[in-house]
Design a protein around this motif. Structure first.
Motif, PDB file in Angstrom:
ATOM      1  N   LEU A   1       0.647  -1.400   0.101  1.00  0.00           N
ATOM      2  CA  LEU A   1       0.330   0.176   0.411  1.00  0.00           C
ATOM      3  C   LEU A   1       0.533   1.138   0.024  1.00  0.00           C
ATOM      4  N   LEU A   2       1.190   1.750   0.679  1.00  0.00           N
ATOM      5  CA  LEU A   2       1.977   2.486   1.311  1.00  0.00           C
ATOM      6  C   LEU A   2       3.470   3.313   0.794  1.00  0.00           C
ATOM      7  N   GLU A   3       4.325   1.964  -0.693  1.00  0.00           N
ATOM      8  CA  GLU A   3       4.932   2.284  -0.561  1.00  0.00           C
ATOM      9  C   GLU A   3       4.502   2.992  -2.642  1.00  0.00           C
ATOM     10  N   GLN A   4       4.035   3.129  -3.031  1.00  0.00           N
ATOM     11  CA  GLN A   4       3.597   2.904  -4.092  1.00  0.00           C
ATOM     12  C   GLN A   4       2.886   4.352  -4.010  1.00  0.00           C
ATOM     13  N   SER A   5       2.558   5.346  -2.772  1.00  0.00           N
ATOM     14  CA  SER A   5       2.704   7.152  -2.612  1.00  0.00           C
ATOM     15  C   SER A   5       2.945   7.637  -2.372  1.00  0.00           C
ATOM     16  N   PRO A   6       3.320   8.734  -2.706  1.00  0.00           N
ATOM     17  CA  PRO A   6       4.822   9.513  -2.334  1.00  0.00           C
ATOM     18  C   PRO A   6       4.696  10.302  -0.816  1.00  0.00           C
ATOM     19  N   SER A   7       3.351  10.198  -0.614  1.00  0.00           N
ATOM     20  CA  SER A   7       2.574  10.379   0.373  1.00  0.00           C
ATOM     21  C   SER A   7       1.237   9.875   0.851  1.00  0.00           C
TER      22      SER A   7
ATOM     23  N   SER B   1     -12.653  -5.579  17.467  1.00  0.00           N
ATOM     24  CA  SER B   1     -12.777  -6.217  15.981  1.00  0.00           C
ATOM     25  C   SER B   1     -12.176  -7.307  14.995  1.00  0.00           C
ATOM     26  N   GLY B   2     -10.898  -7.597  15.696  1.00  0.00           N
ATOM     27  CA  GLY B   2     -10.186  -8.557  15.431  1.00  0.00           C
ATOM     28  C   GLY B   2      -9.771  -7.675  13.805  1.00  0.00           C
ATOM     29  N   GLN B   3      -8.297  -9.154  13.257  1.00  0.00           N
ATOM     30  CA  GLN B   3      -7.324  -8.249  11.916  1.00  0.00           C
ATOM     31  C   GLN B   3      -8.302  -7.523  11.129  1.00  0.00           C
ATOM     32  N   PRO B   4      -8.265  -6.600  10.639  1.00  0.00           N
ATOM     33  CA  PRO B   4      -8.862  -5.798   8.990  1.00  0.00           C
ATOM     34  C   PRO B   4      -8.182  -6.342   8.152  1.00  0.00           C
ATOM     35  N   SER B   5      -9.433  -6.503   7.426  1.00  0.00           N
ATOM     36  CA  SER B   5      -9.468  -6.952   5.757  1.00  0.00           C
ATOM     37  C   SER B   5      -8.228  -5.400   5.116  1.00  0.00           C
ATOM     38  N   LEU B   6      -7.464  -6.370   3.710  1.00  0.00           N
ATOM     39  CA  LEU B   6      -6.652  -5.595   3.639  1.00  0.00           C
ATOM     40  C   LEU B   6      -7.928  -4.099   2.635  1.00  0.00           C
TER      41      LEU B   6
ATOM     42  N   LEU C   1     -10.830  -2.623   4.630  1.00  0.00           N
ATOM     43  CA  LEU C   1     -10.337  -1.672   5.623  1.00  0.00           C
ATOM     44  C   LEU C   1      -9.474  -1.128   5.558  1.00  0.00           C
ATOM     45  N   LEU C   2      -8.006  -1.933   5.345  1.00  0.00           N
ATOM     46  CA  LEU C   2      -6.490  -1.269   5.880  1.00  0.00           C
ATOM     47  C   LEU C   2      -6.624   0.289   5.171  1.00  0.00           C
ATOM     48  N   ARG C   3      -7.229  -0.279   3.307  1.00  0.00           N
ATOM     49  CA  ARG C   3      -7.011   1.468   2.657  1.00  0.00           C
ATOM     50  C   ARG C   3      -7.813   2.111   2.593  1.00  0.00           C
ATOM     51  N   PHE C   4      -9.150   2.008   3.532  1.00  0.00           N
ATOM     52  CA  PHE C   4      -9.957   3.113   4.420  1.00  0.00           C
ATOM     53  C   PHE C   4      -9.676   3.785   5.167  1.00  0.00           C
ATOM     54  N   HIS C   5      -8.388   3.156   5.972  1.00  0.00           N
ATOM     55  CA  HIS C   5      -7.637   4.324   6.832  1.00  0.00           C
ATOM     56  C   HIS C   5      -6.831   5.207   6.516  1.00  0.00           C
TER      57      HIS C   5
ATOM     58  N   THR D   1      -9.539   8.501  -0.050  1.00  0.00           N
ATOM     59  CA  THR D   1      -9.042   7.232   0.657  1.00  0.00           C
ATOM     60  C   THR D   1      -8.058   6.729  -0.271  1.00  0.00           C
ATOM     61  N   MET D   2      -7.304   5.413   0.110  1.00  0.00           N
ATOM     62  CA  MET D   2      -6.749   4.383  -0.995  1.00  0.00           C
ATOM     63  C   MET D   2      -7.723   3.301  -1.352  1.00  0.00           C
ATOM     64  N   LEU D   3      -8.782   3.187  -0.638  1.00  0.00           N
ATOM     65  CA  LEU D   3     -10.019   2.266  -1.133  1.00  0.00           C
ATOM     66  C   LEU D   3     -10.532   2.731  -2.155  1.00  0.00           C
ATOM     67  N   SER D   4     -10.527   1.935  -3.127  1.00  0.00           N
ATOM     68  CA  SER D   4     -11.294   2.457  -4.562  1.00  0.00           C
ATOM     69  C   SER D   4     -12.626   3.438  -4.449  1.00  0.00           C
ATOM     70  N   GLY D   5     -12.357   4.565  -4.660  1.00  0.00           N
ATOM     71  CA  GLY D   5     -14.095   4.809  -4.735  1.00  0.00           C
ATOM     72  C   GLY D   5     -15.348   5.046  -3.063  1.00  0.00           C
ATOM     73  N   GLN D   6     -13.976   5.474  -2.530  1.00  0.00           N
ATOM     74  CA  GLN D   6     -14.330   5.560  -0.678  1.00  0.00           C
ATOM     75  C   GLN D   6     -14.038   6.365  -0.349  1.00  0.00           C
ATOM     76  N   SER D   7     -13.996   7.444   0.476  1.00  0.00           N
ATOM     77  CA  SER D   7     -14.230   9.143   0.940  1.00  0.00           C
ATOM     78  C   SER D   7     -14.351   8.780   2.248  1.00  0.00           C
ATOM     79  N   LEU D   8     -13.560   9.524   3.507  1.00  0.00           N
ATOM     80  CA  LEU D   8     -13.960   9.641   4.904  1.00  0.00           C
ATOM     81  C   LEU D   8     -14.630  11.417   4.553  1.00  0.00           C
ATOM     82  N   THR D   9     -15.347  10.556   6.163  1.00  0.00           N
ATOM     83  CA  THR D   9     -15.832  12.496   6.287  1.00  0.00           C
ATOM     84  C   THR D   9     -15.689  12.779   7.086  1.00  0.00           C
TER      85      THR D   9
END
Length: 326
Positions: A49-55, A69-74, A76-80, A102-110
């Motif tokens: 995830l992170l190494e694909q982005s300059p910031s 909640s247990g270990q999150p899915s990939l 869900l991590l992208r959403f953070h 966010t890094m989850l395609s089509g999903q934004s935080l509010t």
């Protein structure tokens, strides 16, 4: 009437990538700060995830959140993870309803911070007052539980987009003045001046959407004053489109601009919405009942004819500019 100030002095660069050392430094600081689960998770997903982005900005759930909640899915991590560096000062500029990509395609935080809040709130979850880690390109904030991807603010009729004329409660002058003042204080003075001088009043018909490059990009690209009208017109669409409207367009859709013959092609790259190849990293910089402004990371240039072949074109009746006016 509602407006959102999503304004950042820091501007996202497409060059380079986050160094692995920074990611592991952040993981060490997280672990020392009591966010052990997220520290370990960050190390595991760094390359994916992170190494694909300059910031990036990471919102790190607490150990108790992982335990519950247990270990999150990939996904869900992208959403953070947000693909831009969100400083405390830039986060405090967000008004309720502003969207954070966010890094989850089509999903934004509010953004959900109210004027009475001491701490910044996203998806109704408060962030740590200061970043746990901050090296300028990578920032990490702590949160006490995981963000809910299904979170939505209560719907409001005045935030709906409109591509047709309607009755408005505010004057065109008020709408433009709000947009102009917000843009001037956020590093978009060139676009603000264009709105003030050339577009004042046109939004009374069906609203407008502005794709705004930052001042440094504008000043570095145009020097001849005669180029200004055509340069800015191609960044404006004669229709009011919020971020939530744009993400629903299919790849290959096209938007007509105020510059005759210039269209804006909508595609996605790595889950990020791009317009003529230029990413939108600051959605809903400003919006009210007539005007929406989205910050873009570069100047919009025309696309190859072959690139647009067979694309679905979203057109609008008429052009509100008189081409002989300039």
């Amino acid at each position: 009437m509602k407006q959102s100030a999503f304004v950042f002095v820091l501007f996202f660069s497409l060059a380079g990538a986050l160094p692995r050392e920074a990611i592991f430094d952040a993981a060490d600081v997280l672990s020392d700060s009591g966010f052990v689960s997220m520290a370990l998770t960050l190390e595991v997903v760094a390359e994916t995830l992170l190494e694909q982005s300059p910031s990036a900005t990471v919102f790190a759930p607490s150990d108790s959140a992982f335990k519950k909640s247990g270990q999150p899915s990939l996904d869900l991590l992208r959403f953070h993870l947000a693909p831009l560096p969100l400083t405390p000062s830039s986060l405090r500029l967000l008004t309720a309803g502003a969207k954070i990509p966010t890094m989850l395609s089509g999903q934004s935080l509010t953004a959900t911070t109210s004027s009475a809040d001491r701490l910044t709130s996203i998806n109704n979850i408060k962030l740590t007052q200061s970043p746990i880690y901050d090296d300028g390109s990578l920032l990490v904030y702590g949160i006490d539980r995981f963000f809910d991807p299904n979170f939505q603010l209560p719907s409001s009729s005045d935030s709906n987009s409109s591509c047709s004329a309607k009755n408005h409660t505010a004057s065109v002058s008020d709408s433009f003045n709000q947009a102009i003042q917000t843009l001037k204080t956020g590093g978009y003075s060139a676009v603000a001046a264009f709105l003030e001088m050339q577009l004042f009043g046109v939004a009374e018909f069906s609203g407008i959407t502005v794709f705004a490059p930052a001042d440094d990009l504008v000043l570095n690209r145009i020097g001849d004053f005669s180029q200004y009208p055509s340069f800015f017109r191609r960044h404006v669409v004669p229709c009011r489109l919020l971020w939530n409207d744009l993400v629903n367009f299919d790849d290959g859709s096209e938007l007509s601009s105020f510059l005759e013959g210039f269209t804006i092609n909508i595609t996605r790259s790595g889950g990020v919405l791009v317009f003529n190849g230029v990413p939108v990293f600051f959605p809903d910089v400003f919006f009210n009942d007539r005007i929406v402004v989205h910050g873009v990371s570069n100047i919009l240039a025309s696309q190859n004819t072959a690139f647009r072949h067979n694309a679905h074109v979203v057109d609008y009746e008429g052009n509100l500019f008189d081409t002989s006016e300039f």
